[in-house]
Design an enzyme around this catalytic site. Structure first.
Site, PDB file in Angstrom:
ATOM      1  CB  VAL A  34      56.016  72.396  14.190  1.00 53.13           C
ATOM      2  CG1 VAL A  34      57.689  71.108  13.679  1.00 53.13           C
ATOM      3  CG2 VAL A  34      55.162  72.092  14.998  1.00 53.13           C
ATOM      4  N   GLY A  35      54.362  74.662  13.906  1.00 53.87           N
ATOM      5  CA  GLY A  35      52.563  75.286  14.202  1.00 53.87           C
ATOM      6  C   GLY A  35      51.948  75.381  12.564  1.00 53.87           C
ATOM      7  CE1 TYR A  91      56.686  78.295   0.903  1.00 54.23           C
ATOM      8  CE2 TYR A  91      56.553  77.505  -1.749  1.00 54.23           C
ATOM      9  CZ  TYR A  91      57.392  78.071  -0.843  1.00 54.23           C
ATOM     10  OH  TYR A  91      58.221  76.749  -0.522  1.00 54.23           O
ATOM     11  CG  HIS A 138      56.060  73.557   8.065  1.00 54.82           C
ATOM     12  ND1 HIS A 138      56.508  74.324   6.336  1.00 54.82           N
ATOM     13  CD2 HIS A 138      56.619  72.408   7.164  1.00 54.82           C
ATOM     14  CE1 HIS A 138      57.102  73.472   6.307  1.00 54.82           C
ATOM     15  NE2 HIS A 138      57.118  72.372   6.170  1.00 54.82           N
TER      16      HIS A 138
END
Ligand code: FDA
Length: 480
Positions: free
Chosen positions: A158-159, A424, A161
């Site tokens: 989660v860090g 990405y 993302h």
């Protein structure tokens, strides 16, 4: 020498009876290679001669360990890299490609991953080292009718993302993961722990999609949960070229962003596998709970134990290169046929993943958070090629193929800028080679990821980290 200096600095700053080795490994330690490789997702980088590895790895058990690491790296002229889930496409959370090399320390947050769900408030505090799978699992333990609209692969951290946007199957219904952050704890360059109130709305805006790593270290996010029905439906249909895949994708392009926002139909065009069923029938539709759908879309069976979501090591691990695009007008059939030709030219597993936009994404302003890809986009494309032979020759061959595909796509995708998705990450778009890179140079890639928001990000960066301590090859530059 620097590794030992850093170690000594940490030992005097680290207030504990435990030996410093509990949280720190220098590159001389026999445990170092395993610690470096354990959570990285793209082995391509570890063989690369053009990248530098960290002098030391700090695995904090407490936020004060991160504050000490910021202090000691700053004091000794080094910089930091931060790893949460290790999924960075170009390995920037654990490697550096600066020339000349610049000494750095990696902070690995895998021990800071507690999750507290507050159901009455429909929120959760999630520490940065948690993975999406861990988060989804904990939400499902608290409620059968709540979820969180984030990515598909459970081992993503989660860090990283959330700090780059983050989207998955609920994108059209709810928007991105970063759209659902309501507070955060961030450690700044001076070692101060800030929450939304003390960091102010500008910085809070920047870290939600503008690559938080440019501004500090996220300790935890407070997220707003979303309501999901007790039963959702998934389906997976395969078609070969002979079975009319091109025509189907063509039709999909015209409707996928306009369908009801409860419906998310992803297309994956790939050169290996495929073939099978024709047409969508009732038997193809599988009913399940939301948490089962996270398993199903991650490649598990819906009846697999939800505990598989807790596995931090990805099932997809292999060398890869990826790029992204946004499509604003349907690609003509001839263009789609060309994509197939390109895919069939590549011997490794190659795919073109198309995620439809529209729905809620059309309603959120492109300035709301730094993630700008909203109304006007029909779909996002991710190009991906994966291979197992980790030689430099193989790597060059596959990466060259990817660049050819990207070049082929030029007439069919967004222009001015040719937009790309920050999560990405693609260093072909440009990179900061030096400690200080002019804003104008960084704009080459910055506008692709953030469009007009790039300027505001640079202004905020200039204010909160004027000496560019938090930096990597694609961090937000200062305006100086
Ligand atoms: P990692 O730890 O490598 O960090 C990525 C970046 O964020 C680095 O620059 C790092 O320094 C920084 N960072 C990490 N933790 C930080 C912290 N606490 N504070 C500040 N900065 C921090 N994306 C998507 O939107 N939908 C999807 O479905 C998927 N699926 C997917 C599958 C697979 C197999 C991969 C490899 C990747 C994806 N992604 C994705 C992309 C993913 O969202 C992206 O790579 C994230 O940045 C990964 O975050 P991690 O924390 O795992 O990576």
């Amino acid at each position: 020498f620097l590794a030992n200096t850093f170690r000594d600095c940490m030992a005097t700053t680290f207030a504990s009876d435990e030996p410093i080795e509990t949280i720190l490994l220098t590159s001389f330690s026999s445990k170092y290679p395993k610690a470096l490789q354990s959570f990285q997702q793209n082995p391509r980088w570890l063989n690369s001669s053009s990248s530098t590895k960290p002098l030391a790895i700090v695995t904090p058990l407490h936020e004060s360990h991160i504050q000490a690491a910021i202090l000691c790296t700053n004091k000794h002229g080094m910089h930091l890299r931060v790893r949460s889930g290790g999924h960075d496409y170009e390995g920037l959370s654990y490697l550096s490609t600066y020339t000349p090399p610049s000494a750095f320390v990696m902070i690995d947050l895998n021990q800071l991953r507690s999750i507290h769900v507050n159901l009455p408030h429909e929120t959760a505090w999630v520490q940065a080292g948690a993975t999406l799978g861990e988060l989804y699992y904990m939400i499902s333990k608290a409620s059968g009718v709540h979820g969180y609209p984030a990515g598909i692969c459970p081992s993503v951290g989660v860090g990283g993302h959330i700090s780059g946007g983050g989207f998955g199957t609920m994108l059209r219904k709810f928007g991105t993961a970063a759209d659902h952050v309501v507070d955060a704890y961030l450690i700044d360059v001076n070692g101060n722990i800030l929450d939304r109130k003390s960091m102010g709305e500008d910085l809070f805006w920047a870290i939600r999609g503008g690559t938080a790593t440019s501004f500090g270290i996220i300790l935890a996010w407070k997220i707003k949960l979303v309501r999901v029905p007790p039963v959702v439906t998934g389906f997976n249909i395969r078609r070969t070229l002979e079975e009319g895949a091109t025509m189907l994708i063509n039709k999909w392009q015209h409707v996928a962003d306009k369908l009801h926002q409860d419906l998310f139909i992803r297309v994956v065009a790939q050169n290996h596998g495929g073939g099978g069923e024709l047409g969508l029938e009732a038997k193809d539709c599988i009913e399940m709970s939301w948490i089962q759908s996270t398993l199903y879309f991650a490649g598990y069976n819906k009846w697999d134990p939800t505990e598989v979501l807790l596995n931090r090591i990805t099932t997809y691990k292999s060398s890869f290169k990826a790029k992204s695009d946004f499509v604003m007008d349907p690609i003509p059939e001839i263009g789609l046929q060309g994509i197939w030709k390109m895919l069939l030219r590549e011997d490794a597993l190659a795919m073109v993943i198309m995620d439809p936009y529209g729905g809620r994404m059309n309603e959120i302003s492109e300035y709301e958070i730094p993630f700008p890809h909203r109304k006007g986009n029909l779909y996002n494309i991710q190009y991906l090629v994966k291979w197992d032979d980790n030689s430099i020759e193989a790597s060059n061959r596959h990466v060259n193929w990817m660049r050819m595909l990207y070049s082929y796509m030029t007439p069919y995708v967004s222009t001015s800028p040719r937009a790309a998705y920050a999560n990405y990450r693609d260093l072909d778009l440009g990179r900061n080679q030096k400690h200080h890179i002019p804003y104008s140079e960084a704009s080459a890639w910055g506008f692709k990821y953030f469009k007009e928001n790039f300027k505001r990000l640079a202004q905020i960066k200039t204010r909160v980290d004027p000496n560019n301590f938090f930096r990597n090859e694609q961090s937000i530059p200062t305006l100086n």
